[in-house]
Design a protein around this motif. Structure first.
Motif, PDB file in Angstrom:
ATOM      1  N   ASN A  81      24.666  -2.548   3.990  1.00  0.00           N
ATOM      2  CA  ASN A  81      24.354  -3.679   4.882  1.00  0.00           C
ATOM      3  C   ASN A  81      22.937  -3.564   5.444  1.00  0.00           C
ATOM      4  N   THR A  82      21.998  -3.224   4.587  1.00  0.00           N
ATOM      5  CA  THR A  82      20.630  -2.955   5.037  1.00  0.00           C
ATOM      6  C   THR A  82      19.622  -3.698   4.169  1.00  0.00           C
ATOM      7  N   VAL A  83      18.591  -4.181   4.830  1.00  0.00           N
ATOM      8  CA  VAL A  83      17.460  -4.828   4.165  1.00  0.00           C
ATOM      9  C   VAL A  83      16.202  -4.048   4.539  1.00  0.00           C
ATOM     10  N   TYR A  84      15.315  -3.885   3.569  1.00  0.00           N
ATOM     11  CA  TYR A  84      14.085  -3.134   3.783  1.00  0.00           C
ATOM     12  C   TYR A  84      12.868  -4.024   3.548  1.00  0.00           C
ATOM     13  N   LEU A  85      11.772  -3.633   4.176  1.00  0.00           N
ATOM     14  CA  LEU A  85      10.480  -4.255   3.887  1.00  0.00           C
ATOM     15  C   LEU A  85       9.465  -3.127   3.729  1.00  0.00           C
ATOM     16  N   GLN A  86       9.028  -2.924   2.499  1.00  0.00           N
ATOM     17  CA  GLN A  86       7.984  -1.950   2.220  1.00  0.00           C
ATOM     18  C   GLN A  86       6.645  -2.656   2.348  1.00  0.00           C
ATOM     19  N   MET A  87       5.802  -2.136   3.223  1.00  0.00           N
ATOM     20  CA  MET A  87       4.507  -2.767   3.504  1.00  0.00           C
ATOM     21  C   MET A  87       3.391  -1.809   3.104  1.00  0.00           C
ATOM     22  N   ASN A  88       2.605  -2.218   2.137  1.00  0.00           N
ATOM     23  CA  ASN A  88       1.482  -1.412   1.662  1.00  0.00           C
ATOM     24  C   ASN A  88       0.159  -2.097   1.998  1.00  0.00           C
ATOM     25  N   SER A  89      -0.904  -1.329   1.949  1.00  0.00           N
ATOM     26  CA  SER A  89      -2.257  -1.872   2.201  1.00  0.00           C
ATOM     27  C   SER A  89      -2.276  -2.704   3.480  1.00  0.00           C
ATOM     28  N   LEU A  90      -1.742  -2.126   4.524  1.00  0.00           N
ATOM     29  CA  LEU A  90      -1.617  -2.868   5.777  1.00  0.00           C
ATOM     30  C   LEU A  90      -2.971  -3.221   6.365  1.00  0.00           C
ATOM     31  N   LYS A  91      -3.018  -4.389   7.000  1.00  0.00           N
ATOM     32  CA  LYS A  91      -4.229  -4.905   7.625  1.00  0.00           C
ATOM     33  C   LYS A  91      -3.970  -5.126   9.120  1.00  0.00           C
ATOM     34  N   ALA A  92      -5.030  -5.239   9.868  1.00  0.00           N
ATOM     35  CA  ALA A  92      -4.879  -5.502  11.303  1.00  0.00           C
ATOM     36  C   ALA A  92      -4.099  -6.793  11.548  1.00  0.00           C
ATOM     37  N   ASP A  93      -4.276  -7.772  10.664  1.00  0.00           N
ATOM     38  CA  ASP A  93      -3.560  -9.053  10.810  1.00  0.00           C
ATOM     39  C   ASP A  93      -2.054  -8.927  10.627  1.00  0.00           C
ATOM     40  N   ASP A  94      -1.589  -7.791  10.111  1.00  0.00           N
ATOM     41  CA  ASP A  94      -0.145  -7.578   9.945  1.00  0.00           C
ATOM     42  C   ASP A  94       0.500  -7.103  11.239  1.00  0.00           C
ATOM     43  N   THR A  95      -0.298  -6.820  12.249  1.00  0.00           N
ATOM     44  CA  THR A  95       0.242  -6.378  13.529  1.00  0.00           C
ATOM     45  C   THR A  95       1.123  -7.462  14.127  1.00  0.00           C
ATOM     46  N   ALA A  96       2.379  -7.105  14.422  1.00  0.00           N
ATOM     47  CA  ALA A  96       3.354  -8.063  14.929  1.00  0.00           C
ATOM     48  C   ALA A  96       4.660  -7.335  15.211  1.00  0.00           C
ATOM     49  N   GLN A 115       8.171  -3.053  16.334  1.00  0.00           N
ATOM     50  CA  GLN A 115       6.738  -3.301  16.473  1.00  0.00           C
ATOM     51  C   GLN A 115       5.966  -2.558  15.377  1.00  0.00           C
ATOM     52  N   VAL A 116       5.118  -3.296  14.691  1.00  0.00           N
ATOM     53  CA  VAL A 116       4.198  -2.708  13.720  1.00  0.00           C
ATOM     54  C   VAL A 116       2.780  -2.975  14.218  1.00  0.00           C
ATOM     55  N   THR A 117       2.024  -1.907  14.390  1.00  0.00           N
ATOM     56  CA  THR A 117       0.647  -2.025  14.856  1.00  0.00           C
ATOM     57  C   THR A 117      -0.276  -1.369  13.846  1.00  0.00           C
ATOM     58  N   VAL A 118      -1.249  -2.139  13.372  1.00  0.00           N
ATOM     59  CA  VAL A 118      -2.214  -1.635  12.397  1.00  0.00           C
ATOM     60  C   VAL A 118      -3.571  -1.602  13.093  1.00  0.00           C
ATOM     61  N   SER A 119      -4.059  -0.402  13.301  1.00  0.00           N
ATOM     62  CA  SER A 119      -5.306  -0.258  14.047  1.00  0.00           C
ATOM     63  C   SER A 119      -5.963   1.064  13.707  1.00  0.00           C
ATOM     64  N   SER A 120      -7.273   1.058  13.692  1.00  0.00           N
ATOM     65  CA  SER A 120      -8.008   2.295  13.462  1.00  0.00           C
ATOM     66  C   SER A 120      -8.373   2.946  14.800  1.00  0.00           C
TER      67      SER A 120
END
Length: 120
Positions: A81-96, A115-120
């Protein structure tokens, strides 16, 4: 009562990868079992609308928003009963905040998100 719990978010640098998960409970009392649902990942930034980024049908056919196509992969594990989202090459715009839900989304299915935060 169906409950969705998202997990796996965090802080990553641009270009890195992350996998988020969504586990559903309560389907034993539901008239339609997990495996027969479409499942989607949505994301929302503060002050913005929730947007669907990925969708997977029973059987595994998937669709993606143009903004994530080629970088994100949605998958499902029906026995868990699980769904996954594999996120590669993340960008700052993917922060959400990332949520899973049915498609179309059901008001009574929304979880707290992760929460996913993409930041350097």
């Amino acid at each position: 009562q169906v409950q969705l719990v998202e997990s796996g978010g965090g802080l990553v640098q641009p270009g890195e990868s992350l996998r988020v998960s969504c586990t559903a409970s309560g389907f034993s009392a539901s008239p339609v079992s997990f495996k027969f649902h479409d499942w989607a990942w949505y994301r929302q930034v503060p002050g913005g609308e929730r947007e669907m980024v990925a969708l997977i049908h029973p059987g595994g056919i998937s669709r993606y928003a143009d903004s994530v196509k080629g970088r994100f992969t949605i998958s499902r594990d029906d026995p868990r009963n699980t769904v996954y989202l594999q996120m590669n090459s993340l960008k700052a715009d993917d922060t959400a905040v990332y949520y899973c839900n049915d498609q179309p989304p059901r008001d009574d299915f929304w979880g707290r998100g992760t929460q996913v935060t993409v930041s350097s």
